[in-house]
Structures are given as structure tokens and as C-alpha cells.
Design a protein around this motif. Structure first.
Motif, mmCIF file in Angstrom:
data_model
loop_
_atom_site.group_PDB
_atom_site.id
_atom_site.type_symbol
_atom_site.label_atom_id
_atom_site.label_comp_id
_atom_site.label_asym_id
_atom_site.label_seq_id
_atom_site.Cartn_x
_atom_site.Cartn_y
_atom_site.Cartn_z
ATOM 1 N N UNK A 1 3.096 6.601 0.218
ATOM 2 C CA UNK A 1 2.846 7.051 1.501
ATOM 3 C C UNK A 1 4.073 7.108 2.084
ATOM 4 N N UNK A 2 4.090 7.879 2.984
ATOM 5 C CA UNK A 2 5.525 8.017 4.009
ATOM 6 C C UNK A 2 5.198 7.380 5.330
ATOM 7 N N UNK A 3 4.009 6.911 5.807
ATOM 8 C CA UNK A 3 3.874 6.245 7.116
ATOM 9 C C UNK A 3 4.462 4.943 6.958
ATOM 10 N N UNK A 4 4.638 4.542 8.504
ATOM 11 C CA UNK A 4 5.013 3.031 8.397
ATOM 12 C C UNK A 4 4.245 2.554 9.752
ATOM 13 N N UNK A 5 4.358 1.262 9.735
ATOM 14 C CA UNK A 5 3.631 0.490 10.932
ATOM 15 C C UNK A 5 4.474 0.671 12.278
ATOM 16 N N UNK B 1 0.909 -1.056 0.156
ATOM 17 C CA UNK B 1 -0.038 -0.084 0.101
ATOM 18 C C UNK B 1 0.990 1.147 -0.188
ATOM 19 N N UNK B 2 2.047 1.032 0.724
ATOM 20 C CA UNK B 2 2.810 2.282 0.881
ATOM 21 C C UNK B 2 3.405 2.506 -0.704
ATOM 22 N N UNK B 3 3.835 1.579 -1.085
ATOM 23 C CA UNK B 3 4.458 1.731 -2.552
ATOM 24 C C UNK B 3 3.519 2.156 -3.768
ATOM 25 N N UNK B 4 2.441 1.744 -3.541
ATOM 26 C CA UNK B 4 1.511 1.773 -4.492
ATOM 27 C C UNK B 4 0.818 3.489 -4.434
#
Length: 295
Positions: free
Chosen positions: A101-105, A95-98
Motif C-alpha cells: 500500500x502507498x497510503x500513510x497514517x 499492513x502497508x508492507x504486506x
């Protein structure tokens, strides 16, 4: 030793931070029937529990209840589904790559995901529970068996007393049997004399009276029934002294004794004998009721 089919036993202990409790109740039943209520995690032990109970009883309906509760102050164990956590991580990276996004778990985010962490009571599925559970079952079965034997002892005393009274009534009936024939002959003489008059010259030893009395004696002969009744009473006493299950045999003998007593009542109309037949039937009914409680 005679056993009752009514009994209760229980046992419990602490295992792996849990309180294990086994209760066992038995009641009257025509055959042997055992039902076990046990936690789903231990269903594989149900057959072993039944075999232990079957070794203790031969007849009766037994309900076995196995319960387990977590003791106060015992923490539950946390389990992590690592496969599911890895799937969540891969999904987050995709999801981050598509979507750039800059957020992380974070750890908080991962712990909030459904299914990652689950809790269970400590030791519930441990093999350490198997032997303690079976030992509790053995102890509960022993307690139930002890109660059944104690109750069976009281039943044996009760039935033995009924058999003593039955034997006394049987002896009294045997004593009255020949007297009944003589009384019948005397009454017959009195009736015929009253009808024909004294001029008829009918004597007590008249062949006609003797013949009629002999026919009556043959029809009302209860010696065979009394002998069989005595034999049945003796067999019942032997059953009360055996270690084998006696309930069914005692019930069968009770039916046979009832048959003999009914035949005695139908053959003899003598007042004293009929009165004792009524008393014998009352004693047999009490024995039948108690036999229903005996294994």
C-alpha cells in the motif's frame, strides 16, 4: 451537655476547577453506624472520613455524601495512550508492507483511532483534593454536631420538666399513702357495722379492725418504691447535666421507674393514688419517647 441524635451539616469549596460538596445527616440509631458515599476515585479516603465522623459522635446513624462537579468553563484534560498509538503505527506499517500500500497514517487518522485520546476532569485524581476533602468533612461534622447539641438542649429541658412533674406526683402519692390506710379502716368499719348491725358493738378501735387495717397497711406499703423512685429521678437529673452520652442510661432508668410505678399501682387501690399512678405512667412514656432521641 445532652446531644440529640438528629443533625445536619454541610461544607463545600472549589478545588482544581471542581466544586466539592460534603453533606452529613444523622438520625436515631441504637448504635453508631456511619455510611459514606464518595466518588470511586477517592475510595482510599473513605476510612479517614469515617474516623473524623466517629470522633464527633458516639451514637446514631450518619450518612455522609461526597459529591464533585466540574465548574463551568473548566476544560477537561486530554490524555494520550502512547503505547496504543505506537501499536497502531506498527500495525499500519505491517499492513502497508504486506499489501504494498502507498497510503500513510495522518494525524487525523490517528486521532480517529479508538482509545488513543481520552479525557478526564482536571484534578479528580490529584493529591490536592485530599486535604480539602477532609477539611470539608470536619466542617460538615462540626455543623452537624452543633445542631445535635442545640436539639439536645431542647430535649434536656423537656425531660427535666417531665421529671419535675413526676417528682410532684411522687410526693403527692407519698402524702396519700397513710391516708389510704385510715380510709380503708373507716370503710371496713362501716361495712361490718352495716352487715352486723349496731348491736354488734363494733368500735373503730376494735382489735379485729386494727389487725385487718395493719395487714392491709403492710400489703399496701409503698414507701420502698417511693424511695427508689425518688433516687431514679435524681439520677436522671444528673444524666441531663453530664457531657457523656445519656440516652441508653436514661432509657434504662425510665424502665426502672416504670417498674416502681407499676408496683405502686398494684399495691394500692386507693383512688387518689391510682389516679397519680396513671399520670406518672403518662409522664414516663413521654420521657421514654424523648430518650430515644438522645445520644
Amino acid at each position: 451537655m445532652v446531644q440529640s441524635m438528629t443533625g445536619f451539616g454541610q461544607s463545600g469549596r472549589s478545588v482544581c476547577g471542581c466544586r466539592l460538596q460534603v453533606e452529613m445527616r444523622s438520625v436515631n440509631h441504637r448504635y453508631s453506624e456511619i455510611s459514606v458515599r464518595i466518588p470511586r476515585e477517592w475510595m482510599r479516603l473513605e476510612d479517614k472520613v469515617k474516623r473524623i465522623v466517629q470522633h464527633s459522635i458516639k451514637r446514631g446513624k450518619v450518612d455522609v455524601s461526597v459529591t464533585v462537579e466540574k465548574e463551568l468553563g473548566t476544560a477537561a484534560l486530554a490524555e494520550i495512550d502512547w503505547s496504543l498509538a505506537e501499536s497502531y503505527r506498527l500495525a499500519a506499517e505491517q499492513l502497508k508492507e504486506r499489501f504494498a500500500l502507498s497510503d500513510s497514517l495522518s494525524l487525523r487518522d490517528i486521532l480517529a483511532l479508538p482509545g488513543i485520546v481520552s479525557f478526564r476532569d482536571s484534578g479528580m485524581e490529584s493529591d490536592h483534593f485530599t486535604e480539602p476533602l477532609l477539611e470539608c468533612v470536619r466542617e460538615a461534622a462540626a455543623g452537624m454536631l452543633e445542631m445535635r447539641r442545640a436539639e439536645g438542649g431542647h430535649l434536656a429541658v423537656e425531660v427535666a420538666g417531665r421529671l419535675d412533674r413526676l417528682e410532684r406526683l411522687r410526693r403527692e402519692t407519698a402524702e396519700w399513702a397513710p391516708k389510704a390506710v385510715e380510709e380503708y379502716k373507716l370503710k371496713l368499719h362501716q361495712r361490718l357495722t352495716g352487715l352486723l348491725g349496731e348491736s354488734a358493738g363494733l368500735l373503730p378501735d376494735d382489735p379485729r379492725l386494727l389487725t385487718e387495717a395493719a395487714v392491709m397497711a403492710d400489703r399496701s406499703d409503698i414507701r420502698e418504691e417511693l424511695v427508689r423512685l425518688e433516687s431514679h429521678i435524681g439520677q436522671c437529673r444528673k444524666l441531663l447535666a453530664t457531657d457523656e452520652p445519656a440516652g441508653r442510661k436514661l432509657d434504662f432508668l425510665n424502665q426502672e421507674m416504670n417498674r416502681e410505678v407499676n408496683t405502686i399501682g398494684s399495691k394500692s387501690g386507693h383512688l387518689e393514688i391510682v389516679g397519680r399512678v396513671v399520670e406518672m405512667k403518662a409522664e414516663l412514656e413521654k420521657i421514654r419517647e424523648q430518650a430515644q432521641n438522645i445520644e
